[in-house]
Design a protein around this motif. Structure first.
Motif, short mmCIF file in Angstrom:
data_model
loop_
_atom_site.label_atom_id
_atom_site.label_comp_id
_atom_site.label_asym_id
_atom_site.label_seq_id
_atom_site.Cartn_x
_atom_site.Cartn_y
_atom_site.Cartn_z
N ASN A 1 0.82 -1.22 0.00
CA ASN A 1 0.00 0.00 0.00
C ASN A 1 0.85 1.27 0.00
O ASN A 1 0.39 2.33 0.41
CB ASN A 1 -0.98 0.02 1.18
N ILE A 2 2.07 1.15 -0.46
CA ILE A 2 2.97 2.28 -0.61
C ILE A 2 3.50 2.26 -2.04
O ILE A 2 3.83 1.21 -2.57
CB ILE A 2 4.14 2.20 0.39
N ALA A 3 3.53 3.43 -2.66
CA ALA A 3 3.91 3.48 -4.07
C ALA A 3 4.70 4.73 -4.39
O ALA A 3 4.65 5.73 -3.67
CB ALA A 3 2.66 3.45 -4.96
N TYR A 4 5.45 4.66 -5.47
CA TYR A 4 5.98 5.85 -6.09
C TYR A 4 4.85 6.45 -6.92
O TYR A 4 4.16 5.72 -7.65
CB TYR A 4 7.15 5.49 -7.02
N ILE A 5 4.65 7.75 -6.82
CA ILE A 5 3.63 8.43 -7.60
C ILE A 5 4.32 9.19 -8.73
O ILE A 5 5.14 10.08 -8.48
CB ILE A 5 2.80 9.40 -6.74
N LEU A 6 4.01 8.80 -9.97
CA LEU A 6 4.58 9.44 -11.14
C LEU A 6 3.54 10.34 -11.78
O LEU A 6 2.34 10.04 -11.76
CB LEU A 6 5.07 8.40 -12.15
N VAL A 7 4.01 11.44 -12.38
CA VAL A 7 3.12 12.44 -12.96
C VAL A 7 3.55 12.75 -14.39
O VAL A 7 4.75 12.89 -14.67
CB VAL A 7 3.13 13.74 -12.12
N ALA A 8 2.56 12.86 -15.28
CA ALA A 8 2.78 13.31 -16.66
C ALA A 8 1.52 13.98 -17.15
O ALA A 8 0.43 13.43 -17.00
CB ALA A 8 3.16 12.14 -17.57
N ASN A 9 1.66 15.19 -17.68
CA ASN A 9 0.52 15.93 -18.23
C ASN A 9 -0.61 16.08 -17.21
O ASN A 9 -1.80 15.99 -17.56
CB ASN A 9 -0.02 15.24 -19.49
N GLY A 10 -0.24 16.29 -15.94
CA GLY A 10 -1.22 16.49 -14.90
C GLY A 10 -1.89 15.23 -14.40
O GLY A 10 -2.79 15.30 -13.55
N ILE A 11 -1.50 14.08 -14.89
CA ILE A 11 -2.07 12.80 -14.47
C ILE A 11 -1.12 12.08 -13.53
O ILE A 11 0.08 11.98 -13.82
CB ILE A 11 -2.38 11.91 -15.69
N GLU A 12 -1.63 11.61 -12.40
CA GLU A 12 -0.82 10.88 -11.43
C GLU A 12 -1.13 9.39 -11.51
O GLU A 12 -2.29 9.00 -11.63
CB GLU A 12 -1.11 11.36 -10.00
#
Length: 220
Positions: free
Chosen positions: A27-38
């Motif tokens: 329940n732990i993750a890296y959160i990646l973002v591109a073009n405002g989307i997570e």
């Protein structure tokens, strides 16, 4: 090709990795973002797909709990942010920005977490960015709260955010529970829990899959 950037390490609930679709068991993750989307990602996929994978990133899961290690792609356990972020030396201003984001983004329900000047500073961070004077203010604020208002110290607020996540997850899985709800409300209001409350919560958590063992002395 989308330019995915790693934004932070954060809690997620029952989410698969966006890139390989394997379950994030901790329940732990890296959160990646591109073009405002997570999107959530495990550590290996974050390294493969995050254009800034060598940078030190904010970790909002650094708290006093223990998640059992499981095989497969996952976010890792609590409190090992330096290792998950590549073990890089923290750049100048990193701790200040992490602290600002913690208070502004993760603790809106917590009494006293935000105040007008901090709100203005967060808006500036999201806009043109902070200057040297802003960073000095945040550095002094951290120093002050550690000495004079430890409930607002980075460590205590990390614990508040993490423990609230696990309490909310319990309620989402099991439904209304007067005791757990009252503990969560107290945490929002007082920014701490007693050892006896946490010990009792751990007993309730045993009935939900993939729940951690919380440190009863986290707020002592």
């Amino acid at each position: 090709m989308e330019d995915w950037r790693i934004d932070r390490i954060d809690f997620v609930d029952s989410a698969p990795c966006h890139f390989c679709n394997r379950r994030l068991k901790s329940n732990i993750a890296y959160i990646l973002v591109a073009n405002g989307i997570e999107v959530p990602s495990g550590p290996s996929c974050a390294k493969k797909n995050g254009s800034n994978h060598g940078d030190k990133i904010p970790d909002f899961t650094k708290a006093s709990f223990d998640v059992a290690e499981e095989d497969g792609e996952g976010g890792g356990g609590g409190g090992s942010g330096g290792e998950r972020s590549g073990g890089r030396t923290k750049p100048h201003g990193f701790a200040e920005l992490e602290y600002l984001r913690l208070r502004a983004e993760k603790l809106p329900k917590f009494k006293g977490a935000m105040f007008p000047k901090l709100e203005l500073m967060y808006a500036k961070y999201k806009g043109e960015g902070l200057d040297v004077g802003d960073m000095a203010y945040l550095s002094n604020l951290i120093h002050k709260v550690v000495l004079e208002k430890p409930l607002f110290s980075p460590k205590n607020l990390q614990n508040c955010y993490a423990y609230a996540f696990w309490l909310e997850r319990y309620l989402a899985k099991k439904g209304p529970n007067e005791f757990v709800s009252s503990v969560l409300t107290q945490l929002h209001q007082k920014l701490k829990l007693s050892e006896s409350q946490i010990s009792a919560i751990n007993k309730w958590f045993q009935y939900i899959d993939r729940m951690p063992s919380l440190d009863a002395k986290a707020f002592s």
